[in-house]
Write a protein that holds these residues in place. Structure first.
Motif, PDB file in Angstrom:
ATOM      1  N   GLY B 256     -16.632  54.922 -17.091  1.00 20.88           N
ATOM      2  CA  GLY B 256     -16.960  54.508 -15.662  1.00 20.88           C
ATOM      3  C   GLY B 256     -15.899  56.205 -15.478  1.00 20.88           C
ATOM      4  O   GLY B 256     -16.275  57.363 -14.625  1.00 20.88           O
ATOM      5  N   ALA B 257     -15.090  55.720 -16.046  1.00 20.03           N
ATOM      6  CA  ALA B 257     -13.652  56.671 -16.091  1.00 20.03           C
ATOM      7  C   ALA B 257     -14.188  58.244 -16.691  1.00 20.03           C
ATOM      8  O   ALA B 257     -14.082  59.552 -15.896  1.00 20.03           O
ATOM      9  N   ILE B 258     -14.877  57.443 -17.932  1.00 16.65           N
ATOM     10  CA  ILE B 258     -14.953  59.106 -18.212  1.00 16.65           C
ATOM     11  C   ILE B 258     -16.334  59.724 -17.753  1.00 16.65           C
ATOM     12  O   ILE B 258     -16.676  60.797 -18.020  1.00 16.65           O
ATOM     13  N   TYR B 303     -26.327  50.479 -17.760  1.00 19.03           N
ATOM     14  CA  TYR B 303     -26.572  48.793 -18.467  1.00 19.03           C
ATOM     15  C   TYR B 303     -25.278  48.231 -18.123  1.00 19.03           C
ATOM     16  O   TYR B 303     -26.016  46.717 -17.778  1.00 19.03           O
ATOM     17  N   ALA B 304     -24.208  48.457 -17.719  1.00 19.47           N
ATOM     18  CA  ALA B 304     -23.093  47.441 -17.135  1.00 19.47           C
ATOM     19  C   ALA B 304     -23.957  47.014 -15.323  1.00 19.47           C
ATOM     20  O   ALA B 304     -23.912  45.632 -15.489  1.00 19.47           O
ATOM     21  N   TYR B 305     -24.384  47.867 -14.725  1.00 16.43           N
ATOM     22  CA  TYR B 305     -24.598  47.332 -13.566  1.00 16.43           C
ATOM     23  C   TYR B 305     -25.766  46.593 -14.573  1.00 16.43           C
ATOM     24  O   TYR B 305     -25.926  44.777 -13.670  1.00 16.43           O
ATOM     25  N   GLY B 306     -27.314  46.646 -15.046  1.00 19.28           N
ATOM     26  CA  GLY B 306     -27.574  45.971 -15.242  1.00 19.28           C
ATOM     27  C   GLY B 306     -27.157  44.236 -15.582  1.00 19.28           C
ATOM     28  O   GLY B 306     -28.245  43.516 -15.204  1.00 19.28           O
ATOM     29  N   VAL B 307     -26.522  44.856 -16.860  1.00 13.73           N
ATOM     30  CA  VAL B 307     -26.169  43.147 -17.401  1.00 13.73           C
ATOM     31  C   VAL B 307     -25.331  42.376 -16.210  1.00 13.73           C
ATOM     32  O   VAL B 307     -25.654  41.220 -16.252  1.00 13.73           O
ATOM     33  N   GLU B 308     -24.608  42.351 -15.566  1.00 13.92           N
ATOM     34  CA  GLU B 308     -24.200  42.334 -14.600  1.00 13.92           C
ATOM     35  C   GLU B 308     -25.272  41.497 -13.370  1.00 13.92           C
ATOM     36  O   GLU B 308     -24.928  40.498 -13.168  1.00 13.92           O
ATOM     37  N   ALA B 335     -23.532  51.341   0.827  1.00  7.22           N
ATOM     38  CA  ALA B 335     -23.243  51.790  -0.224  1.00  7.22           C
ATOM     39  C   ALA B 335     -23.195  51.657  -2.041  1.00  7.22           C
ATOM     40  O   ALA B 335     -23.355  52.230  -2.706  1.00  7.22           O
ATOM     41  N   PHE B 336     -23.189  50.303  -1.652  1.00  5.51           N
ATOM     42  CA  PHE B 336     -24.554  50.031  -3.097  1.00  5.51           C
ATOM     43  C   PHE B 336     -25.225  51.103  -3.939  1.00  5.51           C
ATOM     44  O   PHE B 336     -25.736  51.539  -4.680  1.00  5.51           O
ATOM     45  N   TRP B 337     -26.787  51.332  -3.042  1.00  8.19           N
ATOM     46  CA  TRP B 337     -27.752  51.866  -2.972  1.00  8.19           C
ATOM     47  C   TRP B 337     -27.502  53.727  -3.370  1.00  8.19           C
ATOM     48  O   TRP B 337     -27.813  54.544  -4.096  1.00  8.19           O
ATOM     49  N   ILE B 338     -26.110  54.606  -2.439  1.00  8.75           N
ATOM     50  CA  ILE B 338     -25.794  54.921  -2.831  1.00  8.75           C
ATOM     51  C   ILE B 338     -25.285  55.354  -4.621  1.00  8.75           C
ATOM     52  O   ILE B 338     -24.878  56.892  -5.290  1.00  8.75           O
ATOM     53  N   MET B 339     -25.093  54.458  -4.714  1.00 10.06           N
ATOM     54  CA  MET B 339     -24.002  54.125  -6.324  1.00 10.06           C
ATOM     55  C   MET B 339     -24.711  54.746  -7.459  1.00 10.06           C
ATOM     56  O   MET B 339     -24.661  55.303  -8.200  1.00 10.06           O
ATOM     57  N   VAL B 340     -26.031  53.585  -6.656  1.00  5.44           N
ATOM     58  CA  VAL B 340     -27.304  53.170  -7.609  1.00  5.44           C
ATOM     59  C   VAL B 340     -27.478  54.924  -7.479  1.00  5.44           C
ATOM     60  O   VAL B 340     -27.625  55.490  -9.503  1.00  5.44           O
ATOM     61  N   PHE B 341     -27.923  55.302  -6.447  1.00  6.35           N
ATOM     62  CA  PHE B 341     -28.645  56.906  -7.127  1.00  6.35           C
ATOM     63  C   PHE B 341     -28.038  57.910  -7.952  1.00  6.35           C
ATOM     64  O   PHE B 341     -27.934  58.249  -9.006  1.00  6.35           O
ATOM     65  N   CYS B 342     -26.067  57.750  -7.343  1.00  5.37           N
ATOM     66  CA  CYS B 342     -25.437  59.220  -7.544  1.00  5.37           C
ATOM     67  C   CYS B 342     -25.973  58.603  -9.326  1.00  5.37           C
ATOM     68  O   CYS B 342     -25.598  59.439 -10.248  1.00  5.37           O
ATOM     69  N   MET B 373     -19.187  57.711  -7.865  1.00  3.60           N
ATOM     70  CA  MET B 373     -18.193  57.190  -8.573  1.00  3.60           C
ATOM     71  C   MET B 373     -17.291  56.642  -7.833  1.00  3.60           C
ATOM     72  O   MET B 373     -16.708  55.868  -7.972  1.00  3.60           O
ATOM     73  N   TRP B 374     -16.980  57.321  -7.036  1.00  5.43           N
ATOM     74  CA  TRP B 374     -16.497  56.782  -5.543  1.00  5.43           C
ATOM     75  C   TRP B 374     -16.751  55.275  -4.827  1.00  5.43           C
ATOM     76  O   TRP B 374     -15.699  54.703  -5.105  1.00  5.43           O
ATOM     77  N   PHE B 375     -18.712  55.987  -4.667  1.00  7.10           N
ATOM     78  CA  PHE B 375     -18.492  54.326  -4.132  1.00  7.10           C
ATOM     79  C   PHE B 375     -18.967  53.429  -5.244  1.00  7.10           C
ATOM     80  O   PHE B 375     -19.026  51.881  -4.597  1.00  7.10           O
ATOM     81  N   GLU B 376     -18.730  53.797  -6.062  1.00  6.85           N
ATOM     82  CA  GLU B 376     -18.947  52.442  -7.010  1.00  6.85           C
ATOM     83  C   GLU B 376     -17.626  51.532  -7.447  1.00  6.85           C
ATOM     84  O   GLU B 376     -17.662  50.531  -7.063  1.00  6.85           O
ATOM     85  N   ARG B 377     -16.495  52.148  -6.718  1.00  6.57           N
ATOM     86  CA  ARG B 377     -15.006  52.001  -6.251  1.00  6.57           C
ATOM     87  C   ARG B 377     -15.334  50.755  -5.398  1.00  6.57           C
ATOM     88  O   ARG B 377     -14.755  49.145  -4.876  1.00  6.57           O
TER      89      ARG B 377
END
Lengths: 451, 450
Positions: B256-258, B303-308, B335-342, B373-377
């Motif tokens: 995510g950082a990269i 992939y990571a979101y899906g595995v979680e 916030a979750f769906w903004i994250m997924v979309f972006c 990525m801001w919304f992911e955090r």
């Protein structure tokens, strides 16, 4: 600024196909391995069915990892347009010829070996109840660990990945075989026609194949990640159905890549003369492959540590049991320590040396060390979930597990070696096969700062 | 692929010197406007922090048990942004990736300033900022030590190490270029750059030692790229909190950082390339590679979101599945769906070459990635705290105006330093650009000659 193509070298790579066969000694050893494997499997079933099918599972996921890792190497080279590993690409992709065989063995396991899973009502022992223990929890295991669903989805998912791999190999190999057929004429093996598909322009076929593969790369990459994770979660992790680690899938698919790369290292060093790779696989090529392996080794250790540390730190019993069994019980602890040495400490330390990576046999030796370590690592993941004795059955391990493993490796060598013997050992139609002038420049730069 | 960079390559060493240093110490109107905006944002952030110091943390939006809010979210965001620079400069150097040359200097600058920005937030989050020295294990009469077992303490060491190595690596890379600026300036400016250039004259001996040191620092910095964000992820993963206690967090945070860092490089460098007319040095070839890097890391995140979610469901743990289903459907679902979309959907058009070589598409999608990525955090930090094991503690957190102000101030602070950097230091590595140009040797034919 294009690379200079050495046609004489290409022609020699094509001509080398004529009459090339797997060396007799290798063939004999491979057959011996298969015979040992069959015998060991038969003996194992009379000793302990769960242990024996566990050994079968280890050998299956291991050889599948090699075959898939080889194709993944080709996919990575294609996706990154890297030149350094191009001479290795054909050998790596040839591992994919084992995939259909692996699929058949997988189906055999899914049909006959499923009773090693404690969630299976037909378990060879007392089945573990998988209904939720908590109020409000989803009844997911009853759905996901249903034997029929398990069998069908695993076979289909792996089959789909193999199909994509096959398309990739076909695109990659097609141009080479068209080009080689032009030179060899009727001396070319008849099975090439399936890949050639009536085409006559090798250059055009090569370019078209590369373009198609460039589109396939992300799909194969993503499917690889999902299917290899599925194999990790389903075939291995569900042997202990109450333990979960969401890194487990990623950890196993990354180590599967490393297994593939290490096998590639063995093939291109030990088989260098047989494949006529002396002019292609230079010290700088194995140096780069060694760096790749070093990175893979570090990543394996990193992702293992990433799993162990939170589990150790939080000390939640439902998570620690899996680790404690493997790390602390005397019958398994020694194996865990051996795995730590063979999979990380030894290869990491040795591969730091630039010289070793450039020396043919020492480099092959490190790769073999790592491959041995991963055989033990896969065994450590599987066996403690299928065998609950107080002592480690050393003799049975050496006879049954090593035997079955030898059988799978023998089969792999026969299938892959047999096909590889009949194709040009380098991707002759690949426009990136030869060094770019920049590579010389950058290598000179690299050696300068490294003194 | 290679032709594009060859075609745009400058003709001579002199042209490279001229093109890259001509923008130094010559602020134009566009730069001045941006600098004023950044400084104003920064000053507003300072004012908000002053209010917080005066009135206490009560004016932040904390709502127990949600005691980690926007400051921690933004801290992780900036640490993430700080990843791309070292990845591009160190790891891509080690793997001899050519496209790094044009973009690595600005990325390194971005890294240093992003980590400087991130380092503000633990201090701001403390409330009693004057006691920040308590973070560090200093000798004292009461034999009090920091809690070395706390992942928050690991953070202090990991990030300060990362900052130190990144800053030194950044400076080492600058030395030959600072000498170029010195040689092209006069008076006091020349004296300042002469000090900074450390007596560099480009002799064989200097280059020999320089490249040794550079390779050494690259090798030292590369593992730090992995370690820093792994340690940050353990701030969460080491807690027995549903949605946080996860073994996949370290590589997922690093990816995510990269992802966010590369997107930020696009956001910053793309306008800069046009403003300074640097197309000969930074062009679509570079941005395309950055976009590909984003695509790869976006895939890893997806992939990571899906595995979680899969493991949350598969584990049959009511609390795990509770938090994951609540994230997607509860009060913070937006916030979750903004994250997924972006993060998962918006980068997908970059699969098409036409899109990833279109400047507008590159810029807009990179902004989406930064937001995502801001919304992911935000999604990780806030939702898990808002929805813990005991339903009686479930709460809702709203970002307060002061927190907004400080967050805006952090962007201003980052922009302030980055804009200063553009005016004072060569934002493209002159020495490495020259490695791609035929050396100016009379009558000599070089392999690189056109």
């Amino acid at each position: 600024m294009n690379a200079v193509r050495n046609n004489a070298q290409v022609d020699a790579a094509i001509d080398a196909v004529k009459g090339r066969q797997l060396p007799g000694t290798v063939k004999a050893l491979a057959f011996a391995g298969i015979v040992w494997g069959i015998g060991a499997f038969g003996y194992g079933l009379t000793w302990d069915k769960k242990w024996t099918w566990g050994a079968f599972l280890v050998a299956l996921v291991y050889t599948f990892a090699i075959a898939q890792g080889g194709v993944a190497f080709g996919v990575i080279m294609q996706g990154t347009q890297a030149r350094w590993g191009r001479p290795l690409k054909r050998v790596a992709e040839s591992f994919g010829f084992f995939l259909p065989v692996a699929w058949l063995l997988l189906v055999a396991f899914l049909i006959f070996g499923l009773p090693i899973y404690p969630w299976n009502p037909a378990y060879w022992g007392t089945p573990t109840p998988i209904a939720p223990h908590m109020v409000g929890a989803p009844a997911s295991k009853e759905i996901w660990l249903n034997p029929l669903f398990f069998q069908v989805r695993t076979a289909l998912a792996v089959g789909f990945l193999i199909l994509l791999d096959f398309l990739f190999i076909r695109n990659s190999l097609g141009g080479d075989l068209v080009l080689a057929k032009q030179r060899l004429g009727d001396a070319a093996p008849s099975w090439w026609n399936f890949f050639i598909a009536g085409r006559t322009d090798g250059k055009a076929a090569g370019e078209a194949g590369l373009a198609s593969n460039y589109t396939l790369v992300p799909f194969i990459g993503f499917t690889y990640a999902i299917v290899m994770s599925l194999i990790a979660f389903d075939l291995v992790m569900s042997l202990d159905p109450w333990w979960v680690s969401n890194m487990f899938g990623g950890w196993m698919f990354m180590s599967s890549l490393l297994i593939g790369f290490s096998t590639l290292a063995v093939f291109v060093t030990v088989g260098r003369d047989w494949l006529g790779l002396a002019g292609w696989v230079k010290p700088k090529t194995t140096h780069d492959l060694g760096r790749f392996m070093l990175a893979g080794t570090m990543f394996w250790a990193y992702t293992l540590y990433a799993q162990i540390l939170p589990i150790y730190y939080t000390n939640v019993p439902e998570e620690t049991s899996f680790l404690l069994t493997r790390l602390m019980l005397p019958q398994w602890g020694w194996l865990a320590r051996t795995v730590a040495v063979l999979c990380f400490i030894a290869p990491f330390t040795i591969l730091l040396s630039r010289g070793i990576k450039k020396m043919r046999y020492p480099f092959a030796g490190v790769a073999l060390l790592s491959l041995t370590g991963f055989f033990l690592e896969r065994s450590l993941l599987v066996l403690p979930s299928v065998y609950f004795g107080d002592t480690f059955p050393t003799v049975q391990f050496l006879v049954i597990n090593v035997g079955i493993f030898a059988g799978f490796i023998g089969l792999f060598v026969l299938v892959v070696g047999g096909r590889l013997a009949q194709v040009p050992a380098v991707p002759v139609a690949d426009p990136l096969l030869f060094d770019h002038p920049w590579d010389e420049h950058v290598h000179a730069f690299g050696s300068h700062h490294g003194h | 692929m290679h032709e594009s960079i060859d075609a745009n390559r400058p003709d001579s060493y002199a042209a490279a010197n001229r093109d890259i240093i001509r923008v130094l110490l010559k602020p134009n109107l566009g730069w001045a406007v941006l600098f004023i905006i950044a400084t104003s944002m920064m000053l507003y952030g300072f004012w908000c922090e002053f209010q917080q110091l005066t009135w206490g943390l009560g004016i932040a939006g904390y709502n127990p048990p949600i005691m980690w809010g926007v400051y921690i979210v933004t801290f992780v965001f900036w640490v993430g942004i700080g990843h791309a620079g070292t990845l591009i400069s160190a790891i891509l150097f080690l793997v001899r990736s050519r496209w790094r040359t044009g973009v690595y200097r600005a990325s390194e600058g971005m890294t240093v300033f992003a980590v400087m920005t991130a380092l503000l937030f633990p201090v701001l989050h403390l409330g009693r900022a004057w006691q920040v020295y308590w973070f560090f294990p200093y000798p004292n009469q009461r034999y009090l030590w920091v809690n070395f077992k706390s992942p928050l303490m690991w953070d202090v060491f990991a990030i300060s190490t990362y900052f130190t190595v990144s800053a030194v690596f950044f400076f080492i890379g600058l030395v030959p270029d600072l000498a170029v600026v010195r040689d092209h300036s006069t008076g006091l400016v020349k004296k300042i750059y002469a000090v900074l250039a450390l007596g560099w004259h480009g002799t064989d001996r200097q280059w020999y030692h320089y490249m040794g040191a550079y390779g050494f620092f690259a090798a030292l910095a590369a593992p730090l790229v992995l370690s820093v964000h792994s340690v940050v992820s353990w701030d969460f993963a080491m807690a027995v909190t549903a949605g946080w206690h996860s073994t996949i967090f370290p590589p997922y945070f690093v990816a995510g950082a990269i992802f966010s860092g590369c997107a930020m490089v696009i956001t910053l460098l793309l306008p800069m390339t046009y403003a300074f007319k640097w197309h000969a040095y930074v062009n679509m070839w570079h941005f395309e590679h950055l976009a590909k890097m984003c695509l790869l890391t976006s895939g890893i995140l997806t992939y990571a979101y899906g595995v979680e979610y899969f493991i949350g469901w598969y584990s049959q743990n009511a609390y795990e599945w509770g938090i994951f289903s609540w994230r997607a459907t509860g009060e913070y679902a937006w916030a979750f769906w903004i994250m997924v979309f972006c993060n998962c959907v918006a980068p997908l058009p970059w699969y098409f070459r036409k899109v990833r070589t279109n400047p507008w598409a590159l810029f807009i999608i990179s902004i989406f990635v930064n937001i995502g990525m801001w919304f992911e955090r935000f999604n990780i930090v806030i939702s898990s705290l808002a929805h813990q094991f005991d339903p009686a503690t479930h709460a809702y957190y709203r970002i307060s105006p002061i927190e907004y102000g400080i967050m805006i101030g952090s962007f201003g602070w980052f922009g302030f330093w980055f804009l200063l950097f553009l005016q004072t230091l060569p934002a493209i590595a002159i020495a490495e650009i020259k490695e791609m140009i035929a050396p100016p040797v009379r009558g000599a034919a070089h392999v690189e000659a056109k």
